[in-house]
Write an enzyme that holds these catalytic residues in place. Structure first.
Site, PDB file in Angstrom:
ATOM      1  N   TYR A 148       3.712   5.344  15.700  1.00  0.00           N
ATOM      2  CA  TYR A 148       2.431   4.674  15.437  1.00  0.00           C
ATOM      3  C   TYR A 148       1.255   5.573  15.828  1.00  0.00           C
ATOM      4  O   TYR A 148       0.287   5.726  15.060  1.00  0.00           O
ATOM      5  CB  TYR A 148       2.398   3.364  16.227  1.00  0.00           C
ATOM      6  N   VAL A 188       0.811  -1.232   0.000  1.00  0.00           N
ATOM      7  CA  VAL A 188       0.000   0.000   0.000  1.00  0.00           C
ATOM      8  C   VAL A 188       0.840   1.275   0.000  1.00  0.00           C
ATOM      9  O   VAL A 188       0.318   2.359  -0.215  1.00  0.00           O
ATOM     10  CB  VAL A 188      -1.009   0.045   1.178  1.00  0.00           C
TER      11      VAL A 188
HETATM   12  P1  NAP Z   1      -1.566  -7.728  11.832  1.00  0.00           P
HETATM   13  O1  NAP Z   1      -2.236  -8.934  12.346  1.00  0.00           O
HETATM   14  O2  NAP Z   1      -0.115  -7.526  12.030  1.00  0.00           O
HETATM   15  O3  NAP Z   1      -1.909  -7.610  10.259  1.00  0.00           O
HETATM   16  C1  NAP Z   1      -1.412  -6.535   9.528  1.00  0.00           C
HETATM   17  C2  NAP Z   1      -1.921  -6.623   8.114  1.00  0.00           C
HETATM   18  O4  NAP Z   1      -1.457  -5.467   7.392  1.00  0.00           O
HETATM   19  C3  NAP Z   1      -1.445  -7.842   7.380  1.00  0.00           C
HETATM   20  O5  NAP Z   1      -2.493  -8.367   6.606  1.00  0.00           O
HETATM   21  C4  NAP Z   1      -0.338  -7.296   6.486  1.00  0.00           C
HETATM   22  O6  NAP Z   1      -0.209  -8.025   5.285  1.00  0.00           O
HETATM   23  C5  NAP Z   1      -0.874  -5.920   6.186  1.00  0.00           C
HETATM   24  N1  NAP Z   1       0.175  -4.991   5.741  1.00  0.00           N
HETATM   25  C6  NAP Z   1       1.227  -4.510   6.448  1.00  0.00           C
HETATM   26  N2  NAP Z   1       1.977  -3.712   5.676  1.00  0.00           N
HETATM   27  C7  NAP Z   1       1.386  -3.681   4.455  1.00  0.00           C
HETATM   28  C8  NAP Z   1       1.668  -3.033   3.236  1.00  0.00           C
HETATM   29  N3  NAP Z   1       2.732  -2.213   3.108  1.00  0.00           N
HETATM   30  N4  NAP Z   1       0.837  -3.232   2.186  1.00  0.00           N
HETATM   31  C9  NAP Z   1      -0.240  -4.047   2.292  1.00  0.00           C
HETATM   32  N5  NAP Z   1      -0.562  -4.701   3.428  1.00  0.00           N
HETATM   33  C10 NAP Z   1       0.242  -4.524   4.491  1.00  0.00           C
HETATM   34  O7  NAP Z   1      -2.232  -6.409  12.429  1.00  0.00           O
HETATM   35  P2  NAP Z   1      -3.722  -6.148  12.982  1.00  0.00           P
HETATM   36  O8  NAP Z   1      -3.651  -6.140  14.441  1.00  0.00           O
HETATM   37  O9  NAP Z   1      -4.718  -6.955  12.270  1.00  0.00           O
HETATM   38  O10 NAP Z   1      -3.860  -4.625  12.534  1.00  0.00           O
HETATM   39  C11 NAP Z   1      -4.700  -4.250  11.461  1.00  0.00           C
HETATM   40  C12 NAP Z   1      -5.000  -2.778  11.612  1.00  0.00           C
HETATM   41  O11 NAP Z   1      -5.671  -2.564  12.854  1.00  0.00           O
HETATM   42  C13 NAP Z   1      -3.744  -1.911  11.653  1.00  0.00           C
HETATM   43  O12 NAP Z   1      -3.978  -0.718  10.944  1.00  0.00           O
HETATM   44  C14 NAP Z   1      -3.570  -1.620  13.133  1.00  0.00           C
HETATM   45  O13 NAP Z   1      -2.905  -0.415  13.355  1.00  0.00           O
HETATM   46  C15 NAP Z   1      -5.016  -1.542  13.572  1.00  0.00           C
HETATM   47  N6  NAP Z   1      -5.208  -1.762  15.004  1.00  0.00           N
HETATM   48  C16 NAP Z   1      -4.850  -2.942  15.592  1.00  0.00           C
HETATM   49  C17 NAP Z   1      -5.054  -3.085  16.956  1.00  0.00           C
HETATM   50  C18 NAP Z   1      -4.698  -4.348  17.682  1.00  0.00           C
HETATM   51  O14 NAP Z   1      -4.756  -4.325  18.927  1.00  0.00           O
HETATM   52  N7  NAP Z   1      -4.363  -5.419  17.013  1.00  0.00           N
HETATM   53  C19 NAP Z   1      -5.622  -2.041  17.699  1.00  0.00           C
HETATM   54  C20 NAP Z   1      -5.968  -0.871  17.064  1.00  0.00           C
HETATM   55  C21 NAP Z   1      -5.768  -0.741  15.704  1.00  0.00           C
HETATM   56  P3  NAP Z   1       1.126  -8.859   4.930  1.00  0.00           P
HETATM   57  O15 NAP Z   1       1.375  -9.802   6.069  1.00  0.00           O
HETATM   58  O16 NAP Z   1       0.750  -9.500   3.662  1.00  0.00           O
HETATM   59  O17 NAP Z   1       2.213  -7.840   4.784  1.00  0.00           O
END
Ligand code: NAP
Length: 259
Positions: A167, A75
């Protein structure tokens, strides 16, 4: 007499609806992709590195009777993002929903953070949101219809925990960006809303040192971390016509916050 609705009318998305989920291969994005598909949308599952995970999401959706495709695009890369949306236009001729879940953390105390370490989450989380929303708008404006849900974090509202200035800055920016986007897009019939999750059980939070995670978890008023599925249902609602009067909203899902 009880009126029983046919199954299709109970789904949030009409047949032929198309949704694209960035970061749909893992975590929250994965759960969102599955939920949108269960609600009737064809889902384009975007990933950057985790091809096998993305293909697994597509296979699972297929097994459940839904429809999905996996598309690789970083992205942060303008040309790759553009190609991905050109593909959506060529394959489907429309885009009803964009969910921007792709995101990373790179925790360091500020005093020890390099410029590159500051920029990396800003680039993925903010520039990635910009690039994908821009391409989505170019399709949605023609339709005079569409819904965008960006994924921020409660840390973008309350400062998060120490070691996350990069972040937190990115997540605060996503909120401001989405509200500005909502102002621009509303006259074109397009809604944009933000979901701000608290602590959700995914690979991202599994990286947090166990002691910090445990401390944090015990302070959450509902007594546990969130599940990705609990964020996904909010995203599907915001992306659907059930939220037809919502735009520029920030929906917080954090288990009641920290006590
Ligand atoms: P995660 O399990 O680490 O998954 C991250 C996802 O983002 C993966 O599918 C990864 O795909 C993708 N990604 C990372 N860099 C990318 C890039 N340059 N281009 C395309 N895809 C990319 O994280 P998550 O916890 O599900 O987080 C998802 C969202 O929720 C994030 O924006 C995070 O900030 C937000 N969030 C999470 C939490 C939490 O507690 N987990 C809380 C608040 C907000 P690949 O593996 O294919 O790279």
């Amino acid at each position: 007499m009880r009126i029983v609705k046919p199954l299709e009318t109970m789904m949030l998305f009409a047949e032929g609806s198309v949704a694209l989920v960035t970061g749909g291969s893992r975590g929250i994005g994965r759960a969102v992709a599955l939920d949108l598909a269960r609600e009737g949308a064809h889902v384009v599952v975007n990933y950057a590195r985790s091809e096998a995970d993305a293909e697994e999401v597509v296979a699972l959706i297929g097994k459940e009777g839904g429809s999905a495709t996996a598309v690789r695009a970083d992205v942060t890369d303008e040309a790759e993002v553009r190609r991905m949306f050109q593909g959506v236009r060529a394959d489907h001729g429309r885009l009803d929903v964009l969910v921007t879940s792709a995101g990373i953390t790179l925790d360091r105390y500020l005093v020890a953070m390099s410029l590159a370490q500051f920029r990396e989450p800003i680039d993925t989380n903010v520039t990635g949101t910009f690039l994908t929303c821009r391409e989505a708008l170019r399709i949605m404006q023609h339709q005079r219809r569409g819904a965008i849900v960006t994924v921020s974090s409660t840390s973008g509202l309350d400062g998060g925990f120490p070691g996350q200035t990069n972040y937190v800055a990115s997540k605060g920016a996503i909120i401001a960006f989405t509200q500005a986007l909502s102002n621009e897009a509303a006259p074109h019939g397009i809604r944009a809303n933000v979901v701000a999750p608290g602590f959700v059980s995914t690979d991202m939070t599994r990286k947090v040192p166990a002691k910090i995670r445990k401390d944090y978890e015990t302070r959450i008023r509902l007594g546990r971390m969130g599940r990705p599925e609990e964020i996904a249902t909010i995203v599907s609602f915001l992306a659907s016509d059930k939220a037809s009067y919502m735009s520029g909203a920030v929906v917080v899902a954090h288990g009641g916050g920290l006590g």
